[in-house]
Design an enzyme around this catalytic site. Structure first.
Site, short mmCIF file in Angstrom:
data_model
loop_
_atom_site.label_atom_id
_atom_site.label_comp_id
_atom_site.label_asym_id
_atom_site.label_seq_id
_atom_site.Cartn_x
_atom_site.Cartn_y
_atom_site.Cartn_z
N GLU A 86 0.84 -1.20 0.00
CA GLU A 86 0.00 0.00 0.00
C GLU A 86 0.88 1.25 0.00
O GLU A 86 0.61 2.22 -0.71
CB GLU A 86 -0.92 -0.02 1.23
CG GLU A 86 -2.26 0.62 1.03
CD GLU A 86 -3.15 -0.09 0.03
OE1 GLU A 86 -3.88 0.61 -0.70
OE2 GLU A 86 -3.10 -1.33 -0.04
N ARG A 285 2.01 -3.28 10.65
CA ARG A 285 1.41 -4.22 9.70
C ARG A 285 2.50 -5.15 9.21
O ARG A 285 3.24 -4.83 8.28
CB ARG A 285 0.74 -3.48 8.53
CG ARG A 285 -0.46 -2.66 8.97
CD ARG A 285 -1.23 -2.09 7.80
NE ARG A 285 -2.29 -1.21 8.29
CZ ARG A 285 -2.17 0.10 8.44
NH1 ARG A 285 -1.02 0.70 8.14
NH2 ARG A 285 -3.16 0.82 8.88
#
Length: 775
Positions: A86, A285
């Protein structure tokens, strides 16, 4: 004027990084993605290799302009978004939209926001990794294809406004299948037998080595124990070691924060994001359990300093999770010497959890001695077993207990008293307790994340959004039942007498656990029948593996999408054309004995409803919404007919009758020609006159506040208060009042001018929308 522009994706991150860099660096935020697929359009050019069609949203245009201006005046632009797919996509979009020159643009990445990490990243820049960008685009495109092609099928076959998604639908399947297991489960009673056995002053708690099937068997054993002798068969002591768990990954942090802190999955990620952006922890993450050499060294020093060398045991953990992504570090404190931090109460609690887990992962094993004693019952093959544990070295348990929420409890010793083989014991008390087999537990948010990870479905960045999405779309809800009372029997043998008594306990409820809604169950069953590939766990996991191959440069993303689309699109077209005998999820319950009309239950336009009558007859069918706690899968004919016992007359208010009834939008109260909806926490069959009056009065007060201004010369034009602020309502259309305008002070002419301007702007936008639709 600074020569260097650093762009990150969040203002909090920008603020922290700016503290570490000199005056020659300006740090700005892109506030996440600066462009994305069009919100309302398909935005994928199927005929041109599935090319994504991106747009800059209106709320990001001013950000893009300010970034363009800053980039033009900078000598070098540093793209410092997160080091995952991302983040790489954000960097690529910035490069494209800002028209950055490759020779003047550098990509920098780091696991933690600390001065050494930022300066090291600037010393070792790289290019944008287009393989990671392609993997992110592949996920985005595939999910858009599934959502945009599958959702209209649900609208047509079940009800409007439903949605389907590649990962969300599989998550709903897990919850729905667990619910079916629970519905099919039959709880069976059994008896668990315990005893207090003594030798002199010494006493030990023991348990029979097997369950007893019924009451008769339990009574038989207790009768036998009246005259039986109890002899120690064997006493064995074995050393035992317990190892600490690895440091946190995204999913294990979510699970442990739920268990120990009571955090939801999304809450954990929100707090962890704040900790990361403030420079307190590494990137949150990750599916890696690795720790850097530098981190291992500082943790070892901290353990030796605080607890001594015997508590140190350096470990190099290796990631084994299915389809683990980029080689990040585990989630750890950036400075292990910081035992506490400044922040909110939630941030402090989560930081402490991460700090303890990280420290424990490099500490010595806990050393225990486990003793087991077997005691024979004369004349029977059964025997009692007693166990005891003594902690000889607490090791990592000194800072982190995994089995219980009470850290100190882990070190409490439960030693057996000194006993040896051949010793005869006396039964001070023997108790047979009735128990019941337990149904499979419903998933908590954290347990669902764990199951998704086990199946290889989703990645660290998708767990929290998936769990939030299935709840937002009301396919899954959190249970509210705190548990129900259940009676059980205790049969006790004491001093040669057997006595029985009944006690009650509260069985574990479903509060906070995930339950599928009726709509969730119906959508799941439909997708399982007509789109089995999308719902297949292995297929979904394989797609994640394909994304990993794209990220590693081993596969072409366009080819992977093409391979999927061909079969999927033809499947969608085939199902769309199918004619179904009944609406999906509809159940025919029987016939109304009074009218002779059929009674059925189904998912209606506004949720689950009972239908009395048929659409084919001359009379229009009647509808009634289900009560809270009722389900289309279990509703009976008797329960369905009771829903039509409307309208009810409650009494009078201000000389006018108040009635309760139900309509297509749900139950409501009617008084003097006005209507007020009955909220979900009130039953239309149990609502009182006082409660109904309160709803009517509240509705009046709300309507009084809604109207800001009216004009006698133009009765169709009103200035009203809405959810998003004041607006003008005119000729069945709504018009936004420009910022800076005082709604209460608006004149009729000013209102007409706002309406005219907005109408002209709408006309100008129409050709652009038409052109986009053709594409």
């Amino acid at each position: 004027m600074p020569n260097n522009l650093v762009i990150v994706e969040s203002p909090a991150k920008a603020k922290t990084i700016a503290r570490f860099l000199g005056d020659d660096y300006k740090v700005l935020s892109s506030y996440g993605h600066i462009r994305d697929l069009h919100k309302k359009d398909f935005s994928i050019d199927i005929d041109h290799d599935f090319k994504p069609l991106y747009e800059i949203p209106d709320d990001k245009k001013h950000i893009v302009e300010s970034l363009k201006k800053a980039a033009k005046s900078a000598t070098t632009v540093w793209l410092a978004s997160d080091e995952d797919r991302e983040g790489e996509a954000i960097a690529w979009h910035l490069s494209e939209v800002l028209s950055l020159k490759p020779e003047d643009t550098k990509r920098i990445v780091f696991h933690e926001i600390t001065k050494p990490a930022i300066l090291a990243a600037i010393e070792t820049p790289r290019d944008i990794d287009l393989n990671l960008v392609d993997a992110q685009q592949a996920r985005r495109v595939l999910d858009r294809i599934v959502g945009f092609e599958l959702s209209p099928v649900l609208w047509k076959k079940i009800k409007p406004a439903l949605s389907a998604g590649r990962v969300q639908s599989v998550a709903v399947r897990l919850v729905a299948e667990r619910e079916k297991e629970i519905n099919n489960f039959k709880s069976e009673p059994y008896y668990r037998v315990t005893a207090v056995l003594t030798a002199g002053e010494a006493a030990v708690d023991a348990e029979l080595n097997r369950r007893l099937a019924d009451r008769d068997e339990a009574l038989s054993l207790l009768e036998h124990c009246k005259t039986a002798t109890f002899t120690v068969l064997d006493v064995s002591t074995k050393p035992l070691k317990k190892s600490p768990a690895p440091p946190f990954t995204t999913s294990t942090l979510q699970q442990e924060a739920a268990r120990k802190l009571g955090f939801s999955v999304s809450q954990t990620m929100r707090v962890a994001q704040s900790l990361y952006e403030a420079g307190h922890i590494t990137y949150m993450r990750t599916d890696s359990v690795n720790l850097s050499k530098l981190a291992l060294g500082t943790i070892a020093s901290e353990i030796e300093k605080e607890h001594g060398k015997k508590y140190l045991h350096v470990r190099n953990y290796h990631t084994t999770s299915k389809g683990a992504q980029e080689a990040h570090e585990a989630i750890r404190p950036t400075f292990i010497s910081h035992h506490d931090i400044e922040g909110t109460a939630q941030e402090k609690r989560l930081y402490q959890l991460i700090w303890r887990r990280t420290l424990a992962s490099q500490m010595a094993e806990a050393e225990l001695e486990r003793s087991t004693m077997e005691v024979a019952i004369s004349g029977r093959d059964d025997h009692f077993t007693a166990t005891g544990e003594v902690v000889t070295l607490d090791g990592f348990l000194k800072v982190y207990a995994e089995e219980g929420d009470d850290e100190k409890a882990a070190g409490i010793a439960t030693a057996l008293p000194p006993m040896h083989a051949g010793m005869e014991l006396a039964a001070q008390e023997v108790v047979a307790t009735q128990r019941f087999t337990q149904q499979p537990p419903r998933y908590s948010e954290a347990a669902l994340v764990r199951r998704l990870e086990e199946l290889g479905i989703g990645r660290p960045s998708t767990y929290a959004p998936t769990i939030s999405t299935i709840q937002t779309r009301e396919y899954v809800v959190k249970g509210e039942n705190k548990g129900e009372k259940q009676e059980y029997e205790l049969i006790t043998l004491k001093k040669g007498k057997i006595a029985s008594r009944t006690k009650s306990e509260t069985r574990a409820g479903d509060k906070g656990r995930l339950l599928p809604t009726d709509i969730g169950m119906v959508v799941n069953d439909f997708l399982m029948e007509y789109f089995p590939q999308i719902m297949d766990y292995n297929f979904t996991a394989q797609v994640e593996s394909d994304f990993d191959d794209i990220a590693a440069g081993k596969a072409n993303w366009n080819a992977e999408i093409k391979k999927f689309y061909k079969g999927f699109h033809s499947n969608v077209e085939g199902v769309s054309k199918m004619r179904l005998e009944h609406k999906v999820g509809e159940r025919v319950l029987g016939t109304d004995p009074v009218s002779g009309k059929p009674v059925s239950v189904k998912i209606g336009r506004f949720g689950p409803v009972v239908q009395l009558g048929s659409t084919e007859g001359s009379d229009k069918p009647r509808f009634a919404p289900l009560e809270k706690g009722q389900s289309v899968n279990t509703l009976t004919l008797k329960e369905a007919l009771k829903l039509f016992e409307m309208p009810r007359t409650l009494g009078e208010f201000e000389g006018k009758e108040i009635t309760v009834s139900t309509g297509r939008f749900g139950p409501y109260v009617k008084h003097d020609g006005k209507f007020a909806s009955i909220p979900k926490d009130l039953s239309p069959y149990a609502i009182t006159l006082d409660e109904a009056v309160a709803l009517i009065v509240a509705k009046r007060a709300g309507e009084a506040k809604k109207v800001i201004k009216t004009f006698a010369e133009e009765p169709d034009l009103q200035v009203l208060n809405g959810r998003f602020g004041p607006y003008i309502a005119y000729a069945k259309s709504n018009y936004k009042i420009p910022k800076g305008k005082d709604a209460e002070a608006l004149t009729l002419e000013e209102c007409r001018e706002i309406v005219a301007n907005e109408a002209n702007a709408t006309k100008k936008r129409a050709p652009r929308r038409a052109a986009r639709a053709k594409k």
